[in-house]
Design a protein around this motif. Structure first.
Motif, PDB file in Angstrom:
ATOM      1  N   UNK A   1       0.828  -1.212   0.000  1.00  0.00           N
ATOM      2  CA  UNK A   1       0.000   0.000   0.000  1.00  0.00           C
ATOM      3  C   UNK A   1       0.857   1.254   0.000  1.00  0.00           C
ATOM      4  N   UNK A   2       1.873   1.290   0.865  1.00  0.00           N
ATOM      5  CA  UNK A   2       2.766   2.449   0.905  1.00  0.00           C
ATOM      6  C   UNK A   2       3.545   2.571  -0.383  1.00  0.00           C
ATOM      7  N   UNK A   3       3.966   1.420  -0.932  1.00  0.00           N
ATOM      8  CA  UNK A   3       4.716   1.444  -2.178  1.00  0.00           C
ATOM      9  C   UNK A   3       3.908   2.017  -3.328  1.00  0.00           C
ATOM     10  N   UNK A   4       2.653   1.612  -3.435  1.00  0.00           N
ATOM     11  CA  UNK A   4       1.798   2.119  -4.509  1.00  0.00           C
ATOM     12  C   UNK A   4       1.616   3.630  -4.393  1.00  0.00           C
ATOM     13  N   UNK A   5       1.395   4.099  -3.169  1.00  0.00           N
ATOM     14  CA  UNK A   5       1.183   5.527  -2.942  1.00  0.00           C
ATOM     15  C   UNK A   5       2.440   6.337  -3.248  1.00  0.00           C
ATOM     16  N   UNK A   6       3.577   5.877  -2.747  1.00  0.00           N
ATOM     17  CA  UNK A   6       4.823   6.620  -2.944  1.00  0.00           C
ATOM     18  C   UNK A   6       5.306   6.559  -4.386  1.00  0.00           C
ATOM     19  N   UNK A   7       5.051   5.438  -5.035  1.00  0.00           N
ATOM     20  CA  UNK A   7       5.397   5.293  -6.456  1.00  0.00           C
ATOM     21  C   UNK A   7       4.638   6.331  -7.293  1.00  0.00           C
ATOM     22  N   UNK A   8       3.340   6.431  -7.066  1.00  0.00           N
ATOM     23  CA  UNK A   8       2.523   7.398  -7.810  1.00  0.00           C
ATOM     24  C   UNK A   8       2.965   8.831  -7.521  1.00  0.00           C
ATOM     25  N   UNK A   9       3.255   9.118  -6.250  1.00  0.00           N
ATOM     26  CA  UNK A   9       3.677  10.472  -5.876  1.00  0.00           C
ATOM     27  C   UNK A   9       5.003  10.828  -6.534  1.00  0.00           C
ATOM     28  N   UNK A  10       5.917   9.871  -6.582  1.00  0.00           N
ATOM     29  CA  UNK A  10       7.212  10.171  -7.201  1.00  0.00           C
ATOM     30  C   UNK A  10       7.073  10.373  -8.703  1.00  0.00           C
ATOM     31  N   UNK A  11       6.273   9.559  -9.358  1.00  0.00           N
ATOM     32  CA  UNK A  11       6.063   9.746 -10.793  1.00  0.00           C
ATOM     33  C   UNK A  11       5.463  11.131 -11.078  1.00  0.00           C
ATOM     34  N   UNK A  12       4.579  11.589 -10.193  1.00  0.00           N
ATOM     35  CA  UNK A  12       4.017  12.935 -10.349  1.00  0.00           C
ATOM     36  C   UNK A  12       5.107  13.997 -10.175  1.00  0.00           C
ATOM     37  N   UNK A  13       6.040  13.773  -9.253  1.00  0.00           N
ATOM     38  CA  UNK A  13       7.138  14.719  -9.045  1.00  0.00           C
ATOM     39  C   UNK A  13       8.039  14.780 -10.268  1.00  0.00           C
ATOM     40  N   UNK A  14       8.249  13.645 -10.913  1.00  0.00           N
ATOM     41  CA  UNK A  14       9.053  13.617 -12.144  1.00  0.00           C
ATOM     42  C   UNK A  14       8.368  14.435 -13.231  1.00  0.00           C
ATOM     43  N   UNK A  15       7.056  14.255 -13.381  1.00  0.00           N
ATOM     44  CA  UNK A  15       6.304  15.037 -14.373  1.00  0.00           C
ATOM     45  C   UNK A  15       6.353  16.523 -14.055  1.00  0.00           C
ATOM     46  N   UNK A  16       6.255  16.869 -12.773  1.00  0.00           N
ATOM     47  CA  UNK A  16       6.310  18.282 -12.367  1.00  0.00           C
ATOM     48  C   UNK A  16       7.667  18.896 -12.659  1.00  0.00           C
ATOM     49  N   UNK A  17       8.697  18.063 -12.700  1.00  0.00           N
ATOM     50  CA  UNK A  17      10.047  18.545 -13.023  1.00  0.00           C
ATOM     51  C   UNK A  17      10.262  18.669 -14.527  1.00  0.00           C
ATOM     52  N   UNK A  18       9.197  18.403 -15.306  1.00  0.00           N
ATOM     53  CA  UNK A  18       9.280  18.557 -16.753  1.00  0.00           C
ATOM     54  C   UNK A  18       9.863  17.361 -17.480  1.00  0.00           C
ATOM     55  N   UNK A  19       9.835  16.195 -16.834  1.00  0.00           N
ATOM     56  CA  UNK A  19      10.394  14.995 -17.432  1.00  0.00           C
ATOM     57  C   UNK A  19       9.297  13.962 -17.651  1.00  0.00           C
ATOM     58  N   UNK A  20       9.582  12.974 -18.494  1.00  0.00           N
ATOM     59  CA  UNK A  20       8.619  11.920 -18.810  1.00  0.00           C
ATOM     60  C   UNK A  20       8.710  10.830 -17.740  1.00  0.00           C
TER      61      UNK A  20
END
Length: 455
Positions: free
Chosen positions: A250-269
């Motif tokens: 559960x924590x992994x799924x949540x943190x994985x999604x949050x990190x992918x969003x941070x990558x997108x916010x940094x202008x990366x794919x």
């Protein structure tokens, strides 16, 4: 093509794996000061089509506990620290497609030196190299490099950001087609396609031009493992492969999604940045045999392992504190690894945890530090598939419980089951690490275009 797991073998250039008790395991081989030890592992991993073997590193042996190195050396708690880049090359000479990564610090090295070491290794290994970017952890490392004290956490990441700009600038000095190699007309390279950096910043000045042409994968793959807020921001900006610690799905799924969003916010794919949690795999032909293996592994841990290693990563002598005495706010604020501290605070439920809390919650020095997948090939594959499909990750960092048998078990028992399910590659996709991770090959012209746009 179906989405495939990335599998990374977690190595150390020392007497044990990242699990300090692994050297005590009855099946561990102890010729770790020889090239043959690492070359055996490399051949096993390549036979299993593992994408990457990666070396963690520190620039000092762990001597903060009790203010002396006696406990670490006496008990063999990661007491040996050889240079992993040299060992990486010995493994590379024995393999053709296995990716090879190692750790270099942005805190105590210079950008030009790191850029040249990794660019050269990448040429010699034909585009199979990765760099694990770290900001060093403790005062022992500082003292080894002539510094009176270790840099503060956020300042280390500020320095690391500038360090990366310098390294990337040098790696993009030579455009992809700069080399001409025309003997007849005396044209070695096109000067217009070799650029000078002329960097002058807060921490570094570096002129260039760089002296190493580009490899077939453009430049080494970038790895990072920051899990504090500042560390995650750094990883989202720079890294292509992220190593993390998730203790439950559960924590992994949540943190994985949050990190992918941070990558997108940094202008990366986000699709071009892979996340891999560390895990221990204990696999055997039957459930009973797997549990018997686990019992031997757990018996190899000693209490001193945790205290030595926690003192190392938090830059604090845990021998100077009562076992059940809470840490003050000031002491907690001074700890070096913020992500480690925050994880213990969260999972202990205490604003001011004790030494006992840090030992028990972190699992440091034991297999409890990471997620454990234990059982038959089918049951282990079931668990890993659940994480992968959730999704909570793009693959896994395989931490070894003993050497080299832990990797031999994975290759002999687990990999065929993952391949049967279509979750893991049956052969390497190409010859470079980027090809085998499914990452694009960067072009120098893209870097220069982006730099000009930023100016």
């Amino acid at each position: 093509m179906n989405r495939m797991m990335t599998l990374v073998a977690f190595l150390q250039a020392q007497n044990c794996s990242n699990l300090p008790g692994s050297w005590r395991h009855p099946s561990t081989m102890l010729d770790f000061t020889t090239p043959e030890y690492y070359q055996r592992i490399a051949r096993t991993l390549e036979d299993g089509k593992i994408q990457l073997a990666f070396f963690d590193d520190r620039l000092a042996l762990p001597d903060l506990y009790t203010g002396h190195h006696a406990d670490a050396v006496g008990a063999g708690v990661r007491a040996v620290k050889m240079d992993p880049s040299t060992i990486l090359m010995t493994m590379g000479m024995e393999t053709q497609k296995l990716g090879l990564g190692t750790t270099y610090s942005t805190t105590y090295y210079e950008p030009y030196h790191v850029a040249r070491v990794f660019a050269t290794m990448d040429l010699m290994l034909k585009g199979r190299v990765a760099w694990n970017i770290v900001t060093s952890l403790n005062s022992a490392e500082a003292l080894n490099f002539g510094h009176a004290e270790h840099m503060e956490h956020d300042a280390r990441y500020d320095r690391a950001d500038e360090f990366m700009n310098v390294v990337m600038g040098h790696w993009n000095t030579w455009e992809d087609d700069a080399l001409i190699l025309d003997k007849t007309n005396n044209r070695f390279a096109d000067p217009a396609k070799v650029h000078r950096l002329d960097h002058a910043g807060r921490y570094f000045k570096s002129r260039g031009p760089f002296s190493v042409p580009r490899s077939t994968q453009g430049h080494p793959v970038l790895i990072q493992a920051g899990q504090s807020g500042r560390g995650q921001a750094f990883a989202a900006q720079w890294a292509e492969l992220i190593f993390v610690i998730y203790h439950d799905l559960a924590a992994g799924r949540q943190q994985y999604a949050a990190f992918k969003q941070a990558v997108a916010a940094a202008g990366r794919d986000p699709a071009q940045v892979q996340v891999a949690p560390a895990c221990y795999v204990i696999v055997a032909e039957s459930e009973d045999a797997a549990q018997a293996k686990r019992a031997v592994i757990e018996a190899s841990a000693k209490p001193v392992d945790a205290l030595v290693l926690i003192s190392e990563v938090l830059n604090y002598d845990f021998g100077a504190k009562g076992y059940d005495e809470p840490f003050s706010d000031e002491e907690l604020a001074a700890f070096s690894w913020h992500g480690f501290r925050e994880r213990v605070v969260k999972h202990s439920g205490k604003k001011n945890p004790t030494v006992r809390d840090f030992v028990e919650v972190s699992g440091r020095g034991t297999i409890a530090e990471h997620k454990v997948f234990c059982g038959t090939p089918k049951s282990v594959a079931d668990q890993m598939e659940e994480w992968f499909m959730a999704p909570a990750c793009d693959g896994f960092v395989l931490a070894a419980t003993h050497m080299p048998g832990s990797y031999e078990d994975v290759v002999r028992l687990l990999v065929p089951e993952l391949q049967r399910r279509g979750l893991f590659q049956t052969d390497y996709r190409g010859t470079t690490l980027r090809e085998n991770l499914g990452l694009p090959i960067p072009h120098a012209t893209d870097w220069h275009t982006a730099r000009r746009a930023a100016e």
